[in-house]
Motif scaffolding. Structure first.
Motif, PDB file in Angstrom:
ATOM      1  N   VAL A 108      52.338   8.923 -41.062  1.00  0.00           N
ATOM      2  CA  VAL A 108      53.784   9.073 -41.015  1.00  0.00           C
ATOM      3  C   VAL A 108      54.538   7.743 -41.200  1.00  0.00           C
ATOM      4  O   VAL A 108      55.690   7.730 -41.609  1.00  0.00           O
ATOM      5  CB  VAL A 108      54.174   9.825 -39.708  1.00  0.00           C
ATOM      6  CG1 VAL A 108      54.098   8.920 -38.496  1.00  0.00           C
ATOM      7  CG2 VAL A 108      55.548  10.464 -39.819  1.00  0.00           C
ATOM      8  N   ASP A 109      53.884   6.613 -40.969  1.00  0.00           N
ATOM      9  CA  ASP A 109      54.546   5.317 -41.179  1.00  0.00           C
ATOM     10  C   ASP A 109      54.369   4.810 -42.608  1.00  0.00           C
ATOM     11  O   ASP A 109      54.908   3.770 -42.967  1.00  0.00           O
ATOM     12  CB  ASP A 109      54.008   4.288 -40.171  1.00  0.00           C
ATOM     13  CG  ASP A 109      52.502   4.149 -40.261  1.00  0.00           C
ATOM     14  OD1 ASP A 109      51.831   5.130 -40.650  1.00  0.00           O
ATOM     15  OD2 ASP A 109      51.982   3.067 -39.960  1.00  0.00           O
ATOM     16  N   GLN A 110      53.611   5.536 -43.411  1.00  0.00           N
ATOM     17  CA  GLN A 110      53.329   5.100 -44.786  1.00  0.00           C
ATOM     18  C   GLN A 110      53.909   6.059 -45.825  1.00  0.00           C
ATOM     19  O   GLN A 110      53.506   6.063 -46.983  1.00  0.00           O
ATOM     20  CB  GLN A 110      51.811   5.035 -45.008  1.00  0.00           C
ATOM     21  CG  GLN A 110      51.075   4.064 -44.108  1.00  0.00           C
ATOM     22  CD  GLN A 110      51.371   2.628 -44.452  1.00  0.00           C
ATOM     23  OE1 GLN A 110      51.556   2.284 -45.604  1.00  0.00           O
ATOM     24  NE2 GLN A 110      51.468   1.787 -43.441  1.00  0.00           N
ATOM     25  N   LEU A 111      54.835   6.914 -45.406  1.00  0.00           N
ATOM     26  CA  LEU A 111      55.389   7.901 -46.334  1.00  0.00           C
ATOM     27  C   LEU A 111      56.180   7.192 -47.443  1.00  0.00           C
ATOM     28  O   LEU A 111      56.653   6.076 -47.251  1.00  0.00           O
ATOM     29  CB  LEU A 111      56.261   8.898 -45.567  1.00  0.00           C
ATOM     30  CG  LEU A 111      55.441   9.855 -44.675  1.00  0.00           C
ATOM     31  CD1 LEU A 111      56.330  10.571 -43.672  1.00  0.00           C
ATOM     32  CD2 LEU A 111      54.653  10.857 -45.503  1.00  0.00           C
ATOM     33  N   PRO A 112      56.329   7.833 -48.606  1.00  0.00           N
ATOM     34  CA  PRO A 112      56.793   7.082 -49.786  1.00  0.00           C
ATOM     35  C   PRO A 112      58.227   6.552 -49.718  1.00  0.00           C
ATOM     36  O   PRO A 112      58.558   5.624 -50.453  1.00  0.00           O
ATOM     37  CB  PRO A 112      56.632   8.079 -50.927  1.00  0.00           C
ATOM     38  CG  PRO A 112      56.488   9.406 -50.312  1.00  0.00           C
ATOM     39  CD  PRO A 112      55.894   9.190 -48.959  1.00  0.00           C
TER      40      PRO A 112
ATOM     41  N   ALA B  96      59.267   4.716 -47.519  1.00  0.00           N
ATOM     42  CA  ALA B  96      59.092   3.347 -47.033  1.00  0.00           C
ATOM     43  C   ALA B  96      59.010   2.361 -48.199  1.00  0.00           C
ATOM     44  O   ALA B  96      59.190   1.159 -48.022  1.00  0.00           O
ATOM     45  CB  ALA B  96      57.846   3.247 -46.160  1.00  0.00           C
ATOM     46  N   TYR B  97      58.729   2.876 -49.394  1.00  0.00           N
ATOM     47  CA  TYR B  97      58.724   2.031 -50.585  1.00  0.00           C
ATOM     48  C   TYR B  97      60.006   2.205 -51.400  1.00  0.00           C
ATOM     49  O   TYR B  97      60.643   1.227 -51.785  1.00  0.00           O
ATOM     50  CB  TYR B  97      57.508   2.377 -51.469  1.00  0.00           C
ATOM     51  CG  TYR B  97      57.568   1.703 -52.818  1.00  0.00           C
ATOM     52  CD1 TYR B  97      57.055   0.421 -53.004  1.00  0.00           C
ATOM     53  CD2 TYR B  97      58.173   2.339 -53.910  1.00  0.00           C
ATOM     54  CE1 TYR B  97      57.141  -0.214 -54.233  1.00  0.00           C
ATOM     55  CE2 TYR B  97      58.269   1.705 -55.147  1.00  0.00           C
ATOM     56  CZ  TYR B  97      57.752   0.439 -55.298  1.00  0.00           C
ATOM     57  OH  TYR B  97      57.843  -0.184 -56.513  1.00  0.00           O
ATOM     58  N   SER B  98      60.397   3.453 -51.662  1.00  0.00           N
ATOM     59  CA  SER B  98      61.472   3.691 -52.641  1.00  0.00           C
ATOM     60  C   SER B  98      62.832   3.198 -52.157  1.00  0.00           C
ATOM     61  O   SER B  98      63.607   2.654 -52.944  1.00  0.00           O
ATOM     62  CB  SER B  98      61.532   5.179 -53.016  1.00  0.00           C
ATOM     63  OG  SER B  98      61.623   6.000 -51.872  1.00  0.00           O
TER      64      SER B  98
ATOM     65  N   SER C  83      63.373   3.830 -42.944  1.00  0.00           N
ATOM     66  CA  SER C  83      62.986   3.116 -44.172  1.00  0.00           C
ATOM     67  C   SER C  83      64.099   2.235 -44.698  1.00  0.00           C
ATOM     68  O   SER C  83      63.863   1.360 -45.529  1.00  0.00           O
ATOM     69  CB  SER C  83      62.585   4.124 -45.261  1.00  0.00           C
ATOM     70  OG  SER C  83      61.488   4.906 -44.843  1.00  0.00           O
ATOM     71  N   ILE C  84      65.331   2.474 -44.270  1.00  0.00           N
ATOM     72  CA  ILE C  84      66.481   1.696 -44.751  1.00  0.00           C
ATOM     73  C   ILE C  84      66.474   0.299 -44.131  1.00  0.00           C
ATOM     74  O   ILE C  84      67.005  -0.652 -44.693  1.00  0.00           O
ATOM     75  CB  ILE C  84      67.811   2.436 -44.412  1.00  0.00           C
ATOM     76  CG1 ILE C  84      67.885   3.752 -45.198  1.00  0.00           C
ATOM     77  CG2 ILE C  84      69.026   1.572 -44.717  1.00  0.00           C
ATOM     78  CD1 ILE C  84      69.020   4.668 -44.755  1.00  0.00           C
ATOM     79  N   GLY C  85      65.841   0.212 -42.949  1.00  0.00           N
ATOM     80  CA  GLY C  85      65.812  -1.082 -42.274  1.00  0.00           C
ATOM     81  C   GLY C  85      66.925  -1.230 -41.254  1.00  0.00           C
ATOM     82  O   GLY C  85      67.102  -2.300 -40.680  1.00  0.00           O
TER      83      GLY C  85
END
Ligand SMILES: [Zn+2]
Lengths: 386, 135
Positions: A254-258, A260-262, A296-298
């Motif tokens: 769950v911490d590596q969902l995509p 987190a990159y896009s 994921s936005i930070g």
């Protein structure tokens, strides 16, 4: 990092979502949406030389761009089907800009629509690995898949039901300022969400979008052409995309969902920070999808969206305006066109045309799309200035 | 029970050895001869190294619960008659994850719970369900 994509949105058109569409065809809804977008842009269909459409499975299973071109009476020099599930709308905007920059065309119409009739049968027989390895065990449909992701988040990070419910609460609250929203005049309290029927534990009814019919189109063109149009153009400032899996059983942790990159990729290209965003227009088919994106936005750390949603406000005058049109949870999810609604709301807000739901000083918006089970993710940063 | 039957696996030429072993109450997965990683679901090529030397090997049938859901509204009418029931994602000891039916009560389910395979008959076909280890 890839170079920043250039392109501008000069026209938008959106049909009001309805629970059921009687006597409509998907092609007809596509045409209605495009008509609105052309009128908004102040251009004619003859200026369109690019077409991006979604997979219209069922009605037009193959040769979709040709069928739609013929139906609309256009003859583009670039056309494609974009098949990214709920990320299709956002994904189209980036692809349109890329095609324009590559010299394939100059003005692209991106359109999605679907009908929804009572008793509509499933669209096509499935023969993918999900049908072979998930469905026979009692897991069919998105609800159970998203419930599994939500549970994992709760177990790994200790997030609570109430944290997720707050996201649905704000969507429904914001929808009360949008007369076009399917849940306009139907506000809910936090308690209503927490007490709504359990669908696939830990997922409750009011955390899930309601399927409906609708359509939406946007027109993307070059920055040069955008300067000559009647509306304030909205510019693509950054984009990011990541696809990792299809079936929930094959999802990363769950911490590596995509996302987190896009999302970070789009922010980096736009050369802004998550805190610089004036509007969060985040794909919200389920509350947990918004939770993952906030992380994921930070603007909050992975696993800490619960604290974040308790200590901030997400309304039109809030410190983080989120899905000001009501999101899919409040405005409605017209299948793939539901994803385009996040693009359109960002354009409305950045043009300052939100009327009673207008947020102050909207300069940058983050728009996201999410397909399958947090599988296909697209993020765009849109800005009101070139 | 009505006469609506449970949806069966849509078996392909590549996945058939998996189901043939399940029918004999055996749990075989593909393992890559080149990179030594285990593969599930069955494929024609290794998704880790993209080699094509996959060999069917017996797996332990043991793993841990990565996530689960208690289904109250099933996506299929035959399964609706069994609600509520548990499905989950199991991380196998060999590495791959799979979705399965969990023969575990709601009160006993927990994150990382050790589980093991339990062959169950549905539509007269055996399926690899999972239960609490040692049950
Ligand atoms: Zn390999």
């Amino acid at each position: 990092m890839a170079k920043r994509p250039k392109g501008a949105i000069i026209g938008i058109g959106e049909l009001q979502p309805v629970r059921y569409s009687e006597g409509k065809t998907t092609l007809g809804l596509i045409a209605e949406s495009v008509q609105l977008a052309l009128a908004d842009a102040g251009i004619t269909k003859d200026e369109i030389d690019g077409l991006l459409v979604g997979p219209q499975v069922g009605e037009t299973p193959q040769h979709v761009p040709a069928t739609v071109s013929e139906y609309l009476g256009i003859s583009p020099t670039m056309s494609n089907t974009v098949d990214l599930g709920g990320a299709t709308g956002a994904g189209m905007v980036w692809r349109a800009a890329a095609a324009i920059e590559a010299g394939m065309c100059e003005t692209v119409v991106c359109v999605l629509a679907n009908k929804n009739e009572k008793g509509q049968v499933p669209r096509s027989p499935n023969r993918n690995p999900i049908r072979e390895f998930d469905v026979p065990f009692g897991a069919s449909g998105a609800n159970t898949s998203y419930a599994l992701l939500k549970r994992e988040h709760m177990e790994v990070y200790g997030s609570k039901q109430e944290d997720f419910a707050r996201i649905a609460y704000w969507s429904r609250k914001n929808a009360q300022k949008n007369p076009k929203a399917i849940f306009y005049d139907k506000p809910v309290e936090l308690e209503d969400i927490l007490q709504s029927p359990m669908i696939s534990d830990p997922l409750r009814l009011l955390e899930i979008v309601m399927p409906c019919a609708g359509g939406a189109a946007v027109i993307v063109t070059s920055e040069e052409k955008a300067k000559q149009t009647k509306n304030n153009a909205v510019y693509l400032k950054g984009a990011g995309e990541k696809i990792t899996h299809r079936a929930v059983s094959q999802a990363p942790t769950v911490d590596q969902l995509p996302f987190a990159y896009s999302i970070p990729h789009a922010l980096k290209q736009a050369e802004i920070d998550g805190k610089d965003l004036d509007l969060l227009s985040l794909y919200d088919c389920y509350t947990s999808v918004v939770a993952v994106q906030l992380e994921s936005i930070g603007i909050c750390k992975p696993g800490e969206f619960g604290d974040f949603v308790r200590s901030h406000t997400f309304g039109h005058d809030g410190d983080y305006p989120l899905n000001t049109h009501g999101g899919q949870l409040g405005f409605g999810q017209a299948d793939l066109a539901g994803g385009m609604s996040h693009v359109i709301e960002a354009v409305v807000q950045l043009r300052g045309e939100g009327e009673e739901r207008q947020i102050p000083d909207a300069k940058y918006a983050l728009v996201t799309g999410n397909g399958a089970t947090l599988s296909e993710t697209t993020a765009l940063v849109l800005g009101g200035e070139q | 029970m009505t006469n609506i039957s449970f949806p069966e696996p849509t078996i392909t030429a590549v996945s058939k050895p998996f189901w043939d072993k399940i029918a004999e109450k055996q749990f075989f997965l593909q393992r890559c001869d080149d990179c030594a990683q285990w593969v599930f679901y069955p494929r024609a090529h290794c998704p880790h190294c993209f080699g094509s030397n996959l060999t069917w090997k017996e797996a332990s049938g043991k793993g841990k619960v990565k996530s689960w859901s208690i289904v109250h509204r099933a996506g299929h009418p035959a399964w609706q008659e069994r609600t509520p029931y548990a499905v989950g994602i199991v991380e196998l000891a060999e590495g791959p994850t799979l979705l399965t039916h969990l023969l575990i009560g709601e009160q006993d389910l927990s994150y990382q719970l050790p589980v093991e395979i339990s062959f169950q008959s549905l539509n007269e076909r055996l399926l690899p369900f999972f239960q609490k280890k040692g049950d």
